[in-house]
Design an enzyme around this catalytic site. Sequence first.
Site, PDB file in Angstrom:
ATOM      1  N   GLY A  26       0.824  -1.212   0.000  1.00 43.21           N
ATOM      2  CA  GLY A  26       0.000   0.000   0.000  1.00 43.21           C
ATOM      3  C   GLY A  26       0.847   1.246   0.000  1.00 43.21           C
TER       4      GLY A  26
ATOM      5  N   ILE B  20       1.902   2.206   7.282  1.00 42.76           N
ATOM      6  CA  ILE B  20       1.184   3.359   7.807  1.00 42.76           C
ATOM      7  C   ILE B  20       0.607   3.037   9.182  1.00 42.76           C
ATOM      8  CG2 ILE B  20      -1.124   2.926   6.875  1.00 42.76           C
ATOM      9  CD1 ILE B  20      -0.825   5.890   5.759  1.00 42.76           C
ATOM     10  N   ASP B  21       0.417   1.759   9.454  1.00 39.42           N
ATOM     11  CA  ASP B  21      -0.173   1.324  10.726  1.00 39.42           C
ATOM     12  C   ASP B  21       0.829   1.309  11.875  1.00 39.42           C
ATOM     13  OD1 ASP B  21      -2.584   0.945   9.443  1.00 39.42           O
ATOM     14  OD2 ASP B  21      -2.328  -1.213   9.201  1.00 39.42           O
TER      15      ASP B  21
ATOM     16  N   MET C 280      -7.860   3.359  10.272  1.00 45.49           N
ATOM     17  CA  MET C 280      -7.050   2.212   9.877  1.00 45.49           C
ATOM     18  C   MET C 280      -6.421   1.547  11.112  1.00 45.49           C
ATOM     19  SD  MET C 280      -5.210   3.248   6.287  1.00 45.49           S
ATOM     20  CE  MET C 280      -4.225   4.512   7.063  1.00 45.49           C
ATOM     21  N   GLY C 281      -6.047   0.303  10.939  1.00 47.03           N
ATOM     22  CA  GLY C 281      -5.434  -0.459  12.022  1.00 47.03           C
ATOM     23  C   GLY C 281      -6.100  -1.813  12.143  1.00 47.03           C
ATOM     24  N   ARG C 282      -5.656  -2.740  11.309  1.00 47.22           N
ATOM     25  CA  ARG C 282      -6.308  -4.035  11.300  1.00 47.22           C
ATOM     26  C   ARG C 282      -5.821  -4.903  12.456  1.00 47.22           C
ATOM     27  NH1 ARG C 282      -5.418  -8.797   6.960  1.00 47.22           N
ATOM     28  NH2 ARG C 282      -7.253 -10.038   7.487  1.00 47.22           N
TER      29      ARG C 282
ATOM     30  N   ILE D 262      -8.386   8.347   2.497  1.00 44.18           N
ATOM     31  CA  ILE D 262      -7.747   9.657   2.677  1.00 44.18           C
ATOM     32  C   ILE D 262      -6.654   9.596   3.732  1.00 44.18           C
ATOM     33  CG2 ILE D 262      -9.675  11.092   1.887  1.00 44.18           C
ATOM     34  CD1 ILE D 262     -10.280  11.698   4.854  1.00 44.18           C
TER      35      ILE D 262
END
Lengths: 344, 344, 344, 344
Positions: A11, A126-127, A169-171, A274
């Site tokens: 990503g 990004i996480d 976000m943040g799985r 975004i």
Amino acid sequence: MTTVAILTGGGDCPGLNAVIRAVVRTGAKHGFDAVGIRDGWHGLVAGNVEPLTDYSVTGILPKGGTILGTSRTNPFKNEADVQRLRDNIRKFGIDAIVAIGGEDTLGVANKLSKMGIPVVGVPKTIDNDVGATDYTFGFDTAVAIVTEAIDRLHTTAESHHRVMVVEVMGRHAGWIATVAGIAGGADEILIPEIPFDLDVVTHHLRLRYERGKKFSIVVVAEGAQPKGMAEAIAQSARTDEFGHVTLGGVGNYLRDELEKRLDMEVRVTVLGHIQRGGSPTAHDRVLATRFGVAAADLIKEKDFGKMVALRGNDIVAVPIEEAVANLKTVDMDLYKIASIFYGG
Amino acid sequence: MTTVAILTGGGDCPGLNAVIRAVVRTGAKHGFDAVGIRDGWHGLVAGNVEPLTDYSVTGILPKGGTILGTSRTNPFKNEADVQRLRDNIRKFGIDAIVAIGGEDTLGVANKLSKMGIPVVGVPKTIDNDVGATDYTFGFDTAVAIVTEAIDRLHTTAESHHRVMVVEVMGRHAGWIATVAGIAGGADEILIPEIPFDLDVVTHHLRLRYERGKKFSIVVVAEGAQPKGMAEAIAQSARTDEFGHVTLGGVGNYLRDELEKRLDMEVRVTVLGHIQRGGSPTAHDRVLATRFGVAAADLIKEKDFGKMVALRGNDIVAVPIEEAVANLKTVDMDLYKIASIFYGG
Amino acid sequence: MTTVAILTGGGDCPGLNAVIRAVVRTGAKHGFDAVGIRDGWHGLVAGNVEPLTDYSVTGILPKGGTILGTSRTNPFKNEADVQRLRDNIRKFGIDAIVAIGGEDTLGVANKLSKMGIPVVGVPKTIDNDVGATDYTFGFDTAVAIVTEAIDRLHTTAESHHRVMVVEVMGRHAGWIATVAGIAGGADEILIPEIPFDLDVVTHHLRLRYERGKKFSIVVVAEGAQPKGMAEAIAQSARTDEFGHVTLGGVGNYLRDELEKRLDMEVRVTVLGHIQRGGSPTAHDRVLATRFGVAAADLIKEKDFGKMVALRGNDIVAVPIEEAVANLKTVDMDLYKIASIFYGG
Amino acid sequence: MTTVAILTGGGDCPGLNAVIRAVVRTGAKHGFDAVGIRDGWHGLVAGNVEPLTDYSVTGILPKGGTILGTSRTNPFKNEADVQRLRDNIRKFGIDAIVAIGGEDTLGVANKLSKMGIPVVGVPKTIDNDVGATDYTFGFDTAVAIVTEAIDRLHTTAESHHRVMVVEVMGRHAGWIATVAGIAGGADEILIPEIPFDLDVVTHHLRLRYERGKKFSIVVVAEGAQPKGMAEAIAQSARTDEFGHVTLGGVGNYLRDELEKRLDMEVRVTVLGHIQRGGSPTAHDRVLATRFGVAAADLIKEKDFGKMVALRGNDIVAVPIEEAVANLKTVDMDLYKIASIFYGG
């Protein structure tokens, strides 16, 4: 002359271009030539490789995304692809590869390294959940975007006496929810690390209401789940190619459940893509630049099979293998800080 | 001493506080006292009225939302409520009311005006679809937020060679989609005024792809519908209290349909409530201030039953009735400008 | 095939690239080829002309500055330069010129037009002081930047109980000061149109202090002057090539004089070049795009010697001559709105 | 019941309100009452003390400045003031003081601590130059503001082929210049730690020009000085109450000297007070909140005479004395990173 190939995989993330620029420019000081591989490992399989000069990277520092394109291609899914990849390394005279990516991209880098191909890794998530580094670029930008969104939602929540649920976000790890939640003054933060109890959440929000604060903000990571009810969410969920819940996810679940329990309007906002777009923050540009400089330095020292990482305030090199192995979940001391502000 | 009561009704909107401040401060110059009615018409029914001084409005100019709170209460749904409202006007010594709101709030204001209650209206619609005024405050802020989101999505779309669909506010009129779409360089803009044809949309996106532009941005107003298939969307849609589609709406429909037709990844982002939150743009602060000043001036002139409005660069007064009557749809000359950039 | 040449002259301004893009893309629809002239009229004298394709203008819409470069060259200062310019028009097969610029650039365009060269003008002035158009692109962006700066200065002024003076652009007209001042809640706005009286300014600030508001914001246009004391400023001033006061200007003068008269700390901030930099606001991108589209349409209609302009909400064409003739000073009805908030 | 008094001293800084909020809210969990001292140590001398409740700190997290006001009062300049201060501590039943400030404010805290008054310190310096902590809140916000300004100046520098000099805060240490300079892609960064050589600077800028990059950005900390020519600057300089150079400083000096040496236009922007204003970044809100929580925890543990500090990713407590003793200058490894990009 040493030729360094650079690729970005997985990503996209604000700061990728800053890394690319720093590798090219530092490489030039070390006497390296640079080439860019298009669209991650796919480009090395397909032979989609182009020169990268000083001029290619002029003006890209503040730009989001990646000028090289990205993909999720894993060449090890196909024997022939691995051979093509090796052929292209020879064909394009590539002496070293800088692979910028997350778990998957670095997993491939790790395998190639073990096969004797000179690779250096730069962590990207990004996480912020890559184990071997304290922070990764892109994370601060995502936190800034989410915090700005929470600030905006505050004014509308207050005007309408509403509960606003924000799904971020943040799985697997709740870093964005935790840090942006604290920064935005969230009244409840829910993360994958700790299954949540709707009764406790409801209690906190009611406490606030009774104290005259007739609105609340709940920040929830997409991977957060209620105690013993993971199935409930799973049923209504759809996931994108990252496994990110995009529709009918936990945010909507919370909206429905909180409206049942509270005599208040509840609204949900799913921030979505975004969060990974746009110009990186100053913080991320500097971290990405430091990573890129360090990666070029590793190549100069022929210290391959390593990944650059941030430890405290220092940039260090760690085995790529180590990086891929561990998920870094939220620091519980940090998470507890959020709870000081609950119900108040 | 003239006592002016101010209320805000309907959905919140950046600039409401700027209007309140301007009415209070201009009123003070005219020798008026000001009181604030809490939560729209509900507060006048319930007698929830408080003094508003210069100090109450200090520092609120840049703040989103409304310090008075808002609601969608319509007192005319209940005979007894109208009586309570009239009693409270007498009880609190209210000589004039400034009603800031959209179609519903101004509809009530219009009825009260016809009953002889001195009312002045200020139009409020983030969607910019109130007929009697060229522009309304809040709209420029919403456009700015959407444009920033499109800018962010551009970088991620380009890195991943994706089509990004952005669903924005606009149930009956596509102003936000049109203006933010042009500002963001959208490759297709879909609005409620013109049912869209999926084949045409697909054609435009393919043209771009064939010209080497392997990503596209589609901006769609929540109220846009495909030709002859309004039912398809309606089935999967949920609407909030504004009738806004919040889930399973046209954005998701487009994502599914475009993925079927194109050999590309398509992602959707539903911007939701962040479009109406946060600090108003300079443009909206000025317009809202001008409206507030003009409303106080109307009261000074005892010119009741009127609403302030923007015509060209001038603030004028029009009958409230007129304002409520007409929906203002998108200027087609403006909309056509967007299409110049399609497929290219 | 019609070849359209585009140039940008004078000080740079957010939105120039949006105009260039719109001319190229609309021109393509009309069947025109486009070329770019580097660095204003200088490039046409020097023969610095390059093709502009669809790809040249991809991604430039949100970018500040001008991809064509700019200069203040006036070819009419030198007979030989005019001849070179004419030769180059022939040499590069230029059928029409789109000149984007302010008073000086359009003055040259006007002369060329009278010599029979097909020219279309697009007005550009960040100060919003070109007579023939209601608004120009770049102005809204400058206002947004100044308003954000005033917001920032508010917090520091309030914490330190200070008077903050902010000097902004506006040599001949106080548009930026007036609009950003109203948007930022300034407690005094000083503009070139009205020589200011230090006693009146001091009186307003004292009134505020006595009412418990122990800080104030004064916004002053660089061209504002005290009554009968223009010399005082002139002595300590330095001007840049725009004639803009950059050092020792009116901001510093005010700081010194207000500190003498008030028992308060006074600080000055001169905003300078950041006011004209960076990505244009959505509003400016749309206005610039509309101007560019209209310019290309004028060429199609062979309606030369005209300049595009905004009147109310419409784009119209006016003789270039008219545009150059008149300075547009601040609307006094707007300016008076600011004074409602003085001393309070 | 323990009563905790909070004060903010010295220059204001984004994040002060976040600290105040965190002390009050964490204190409430610990069973403390909170009072606010107005305007730094001045308020404790004057007896200007007010209750601080949960409601006092609602909504202040994202606000710049300090709700308590600030001053530079040093009570130790006057024997009688120290006595008044002690009397007021008794009079208002203050059991512990949280002093939030820089060198001066913490210097007073240190002396009071040695006199047996229970004090806890929170470091505040926008310049990031306090020795005992890795980072201070406000710094990231200042860096973000400067980086945004550099981004804006890039577009105008490029359009006009200019050298833009940006003078930023940093009297004794060049942290803001270094970090924002790297983030903004500066072509030269000048800091107080290393006297600069104009010939070297000129050489770098010429190299760029010859490579076709006809513009450059120079970032200079206000305290930077040319080798052996400190006097030259001093003569033309004025300083504000922080000793910050405000006029005729190093920025203007550089503009003049570079214009002499280069055949290019050089412009200077002095960013000034906007660097310390406005809403803190997410990063600073979190750091400030962590500092506030830790300060309240120190009081609970009766661990007085300490200051909270960031070490790596941890919040620790250090003797206030230690904090005041050392200036923290720029990390030279970080500074060297900038130079990789010079001349290119």
